[in-house]
Design a protein around this motif. Structure first.
Motif, short mmCIF file in Angstrom:
data_model
loop_
_atom_site.label_atom_id
_atom_site.label_comp_id
_atom_site.label_asym_id
_atom_site.label_seq_id
_atom_site.Cartn_x
_atom_site.Cartn_y
_atom_site.Cartn_z
N LYS A 6 -3.84 29.33 -21.38
CA LYS A 6 -4.43 30.12 -22.51
C LYS A 6 -5.60 29.35 -23.23
O LYS A 6 -5.73 28.22 -23.26
CB LYS A 6 -3.23 30.11 -23.44
N THR A 8 -7.62 29.35 -26.81
CA THR A 8 -7.28 29.67 -28.22
C THR A 8 -8.32 29.43 -29.10
O THR A 8 -8.97 28.12 -28.80
CB THR A 8 -5.92 28.93 -28.76
N LEU A 9 -8.97 30.31 -29.73
CA LEU A 9 -9.87 30.55 -30.81
C LEU A 9 -9.26 29.95 -32.17
O LEU A 9 -8.33 30.74 -32.56
CB LEU A 9 -10.92 31.27 -30.83
N THR A 10 -9.81 29.48 -33.09
CA THR A 10 -9.31 29.42 -34.44
C THR A 10 -9.87 30.56 -35.15
O THR A 10 -10.96 30.92 -34.74
CB THR A 10 -9.57 27.98 -35.08
N GLU A 11 -9.34 30.60 -36.50
CA GLU A 11 -9.89 31.90 -37.20
C GLU A 11 -11.23 31.80 -37.48
O GLU A 11 -11.99 33.00 -37.71
CB GLU A 11 -8.88 31.87 -38.46
N ARG A 79 -6.13 37.97 -35.20
CA ARG A 79 -7.30 37.63 -34.34
C ARG A 79 -7.50 36.03 -34.72
O ARG A 79 -7.05 35.72 -35.71
CB ARG A 79 -8.58 38.59 -34.62
N PRO A 80 -8.48 35.43 -33.82
CA PRO A 80 -8.71 35.76 -32.47
C PRO A 80 -7.53 35.99 -31.54
O PRO A 80 -6.61 35.32 -31.55
CB PRO A 80 -9.57 34.58 -32.06
N GLN B 4 -7.35 31.88 -46.65
CA GLN B 4 -6.99 31.39 -45.11
C GLN B 4 -5.56 31.96 -45.19
O GLN B 4 -4.63 31.72 -45.79
CB GLN B 4 -7.20 30.01 -44.83
N LYS B 6 -3.63 32.12 -41.87
CA LYS B 6 -3.13 31.78 -40.57
C LYS B 6 -3.57 30.13 -39.99
O LYS B 6 -4.50 29.96 -40.35
CB LYS B 6 -3.41 32.68 -39.44
N THR B 8 -3.27 27.82 -37.09
CA THR B 8 -3.43 28.02 -35.43
C THR B 8 -3.35 26.58 -34.95
O THR B 8 -4.23 25.67 -35.19
CB THR B 8 -4.44 28.78 -34.88
N LEU B 9 -2.43 26.18 -34.23
CA LEU B 9 -2.40 25.02 -33.40
C LEU B 9 -2.76 25.27 -31.82
O LEU B 9 -2.58 26.41 -31.46
CB LEU B 9 -1.03 24.31 -33.25
N THR B 10 -3.56 24.45 -31.25
CA THR B 10 -3.69 24.59 -29.90
C THR B 10 -2.73 24.13 -29.04
O THR B 10 -1.76 23.57 -29.36
CB THR B 10 -5.11 23.90 -29.60
N GLU B 11 -3.20 24.44 -27.61
CA GLU B 11 -1.82 24.22 -26.65
C GLU B 11 -1.40 23.07 -26.64
O GLU B 11 -0.16 22.60 -26.31
CB GLU B 11 -2.12 24.89 -25.25
N LYS B 76 3.45 27.77 -23.07
CA LYS B 76 1.93 28.15 -23.32
C LYS B 76 1.60 29.51 -23.25
O LYS B 76 0.51 29.97 -23.78
CB LYS B 76 1.09 27.37 -22.33
N LEU B 77 2.35 30.20 -22.50
CA LEU B 77 2.14 31.83 -22.71
C LEU B 77 2.06 32.25 -23.92
O LEU B 77 1.60 33.62 -24.53
CB LEU B 77 3.20 32.63 -21.87
#
Lengths: 453, 453
Positions: A6, A8-11, A79-80, B4, B6, B8-11, B76-77
């Motif tokens: 996967k 992943t992009l941050t906002e 999004r993203p 802001q 959301k 988001t954390l990366t995998e 990770k999905l």
């Protein structure tokens, strides 16, 4: 063991601008034609139903258009969207191809549609409009607009194709949960609806006629269309821009980009940022448009001016068409049952930049199941057509011994389409196909408009 | 304008370990009891239906347990899942409270359930098992296990509560799309099912009895439970660990953490990493468990040893219970219709660390609609109970003039529950409540097991 699946992009990576492909296209854009005069339509022909901001976007020749900050804020709810490497599908296909998919089903409405719904709702709110009216077939666009209207405090009225209204009460409940009013089409609330009472199951074309009539007759109400038009394709280009950034993260570039086509907005949104690179000589990407054999607009349609709706209230657009009053057979990919397609996309097909292929219902569901059992996501019946095309490409890459990089647009999930899966699993799904007789009838019904030069 | 929303954390931030709260709890853990002897049950009582890895996790006193790399790969999905600040809901409530929600509905099955399903499927695959059998009520757990089994090439057999089987064909189609076999319970495929033929609509307890019987009688088949047990709570702690990291990104700490409780795994997964900090004196967080008034296990149940299933095949566990053969009224929050609750969670309620509140069906759907119209996501009927509790907390914070920080566990979406929304919108939803007579009957039916010290 699988490494990384996967991207992943941050906002802060949500695109700040939409990509407008219009100035990149060769020649002057073909204008829409007024249904009254068959002469080129101008802003005046549209301002009864659209706000000036949207009309401006429809005809803009700027290479990019800024995304309003308030729209980006709502985009942040989903999004993203993620990009995945489909390692598990690749292994199941035993292909050297690298398959990636960009997944738009994480939006609250479950498809890519909110990308434009939010932009249109905001533009109308800014213009002082109180209510938006639209049509919906499968329910994806109606859901997206209902959700977007709730975000900006607008009323929302949805004409839902009769057959869907009866078969998909849960999509209706979803729209109503977001506060929308849903009317079964054809209805007795409009002249257009009353004139089509002989078609009790309705069609997308009829529902568009009803919605446009309501918007044209009420100054506080505007119309919102979920596909086909330039501004809708424009709004969807957040998909392709994010995908380009995510493919860079993956360290690969797409050899072929694959999407499904109903009215074209999903396909345009995914591909146009890639198409721009090709038109500017920066890349050599192929593009593959997948459509249903039951409604094969790009592969079998005539390239002509035609109405966007059944009754003939909308401007005529230059496009591949199966005839504005063609009622496609009831395949489950309701979002692909439209007689025409985005004029911009049709031009790319005409010019050979985009290749179109048509698939039958059963082979698309077989592909959808293979995807679900490997990649876990249950796809909507619409992107299942694109998955079928991706499997073809991956098998072809295997024959050719190529590490072909394939990017799939997975435009939405199938949570509201499980009855279709049920029919498929029970072996009860039909495979309707467009016939020569359908085509002859379609050509005979085209309006008397100028030929496209 | 909203800043802001959301986080988001990366995998690479998917937790590498699960949090095991057992060693943090005061005193010795109360053992499960063998249904045959009423003596403490040991690993031998479980190994006919669980692999040793899972049995080890069930009784482990290690503070943390490593997540296998293959499990993290599947996570990770959809993981890490997003954390949102609910600015729009806050404004609608006109509250000084800061509301955050951790959203587990982005998983392919639509809820938190795959966090444990994937871990269990992998452990069984490693142990050489060919098939998993389970039960499902609303369908969330069955869907999650079907999806997880497809990932590891295991067969999957699901006993689905009869009433749900009839009312929720789409959940069934979802499980079958992932390759599972679904049998309506009570069935004639087991002794347990045949003995309960007089309850044709079935219950979760009956379906558990059927699944356990199948697993116990077939060496190649194991059983998988979706909640209640320690190892299931353990697997779910990825939720709370991610939430702690995301609250740090938001620069805030939760004053109160709120979740819904059916068997307790969602609540445990969200709260246990926070509870550990409280037990270790590192934080002063409150915890709020929301359950349905129609099945008020934590607020009205007896704290006693009871069976996990209707027929009495499972070990007895120390928990709040409404009686193992209690059949809750058919509220739409099917995932909360269970007579007992996780022993670990029950201990925390007993010790006053967790406060429980019960809500009626209509007030939870009113809360769900308010959430959908502000935050866009349509919640499942189960987390709607937690949303109701959050609204109470936010209103209370307004009265107190406090910038209270509230963290909500949004355990899943409502895409398969739209008929419930339809009933609510039509004003046709009932408000069943557990009665004094129900309670007396429940107490009379409890097994003759030792009292809890």
């Amino acid at each position: 063991m699988i490494d990384q699946t996967k991207f992943t992009l941050t906002e802060d990576r949500i695109p700040t601008h939409w990509v407008n492909l219009l100035p990149d296209l060769p020649g002057e854009p073909l204008p829409p034609l007024s249904p009254a005069t068959m002469e080129p339509a101008g802003p005046d022909d549209l301002k009864a139903i659209f706000p000036m901001e949207i009309i401006g976007q429809e005809v803009s020749m700027d290479a990019q258009v800024e995304v309003p900050e308030a729209v980006r804020e709502v985009y942040k709810l989903w999004r993203p969207t993620p990009l995945y490497r489909a390692h598990r599908l690749e292994r199941a296909l035993d292909t050297p191809a690298h398959v990636y998919y960009k997944y738009e089903g994480v939006s609250p409405a479950g498809s890519h549609k909110p990308n434009s719904a939010v932009a249109q709702a905001y533009a109308n709110k800014q213009a002082g409009v109180n209510r938006l009216v639209t049509e919906t077939g499968a329910g994806q666009w109606g859901s997206a607009l209902a959700m977007a209207c709730a975000q900006f405090g607008l009323e929302c009225l949805v004409y839902m194709v009769g057959a869907s209204y009866d078969q998909k009460p849960y999509r209706r409940a979803m729209m109503e949960s977001w506060g929308a009013t849903v009317i079964r089409s054809p209805s007795d609330t409009t002249e257009a609806g009353r004139s089509q009472a002989t078609h009790p199951t309705g069609s997308l074309g009829i529902a568009i006629s009803e919605a446009v009539e309501v918007a044209a007759g009420d100054p506080g109400t505007n119309y919102a269309l979920g596909s086909v038009l330039n501004h809708v394709c424009l709004h969807q280009t957040v998909i392709g821009q994010e995908a380009i950034a995510q493919m860079e993260m993956a360290g690969e570039d797409a050899d072929v980009v694959v999407g499904c086509v109903g009215g074209g907005s999903n396909f345009a949104g995914l591909t146009f940022p890639f198409v721009r690179r090709v038109l500017r000589g920066q890349a050599k990407t192929r593009f593959l448009a997948a459509e249903p054999a039951a409604c094969p607009t790009l592969t079998r349609g005539a390239y002509r001016y035609d109405f966007g709706d059944t009754v003939g209230l909308t401007p005529l657009m230059p496009m591949y068409t199966l005839g504005h009053d063609f009622v496609p057979p009831p395949v489950h990919a309701g979002g692909l049952r439209y007689h025409g397609d985005s004029p911009m996309l049709c031009g790319l097909v005409k010019n050979g930049l985009v290749e179109a292929r048509a698939y039958r219902q059963n082979e698309t569901f077989a592909a959808a199941l293979q995807f679900a059992r490997t990649e876990a996501v249950i796809p909507g019946p619409e992107p299942a057509h694109a998955i079928r095309a991706v499997i073809e490409e991956a098998e072809d890459a295997k024959l050719a011994g190529e590490e072909r990089v394939i990017l799939l647009g997975l435009s939405g999930h199938g949570h509201f389409d499980m009855s279709a899966y049920e029919s498929y699993l029970a072996g009860e799904l039909q495979d309707p196909e467009f016939s020569e007789a359908d085509m002859e009838a379609a050509l005979g019904r085209l309006p008397d408009a100028p030929a496209i030069a």
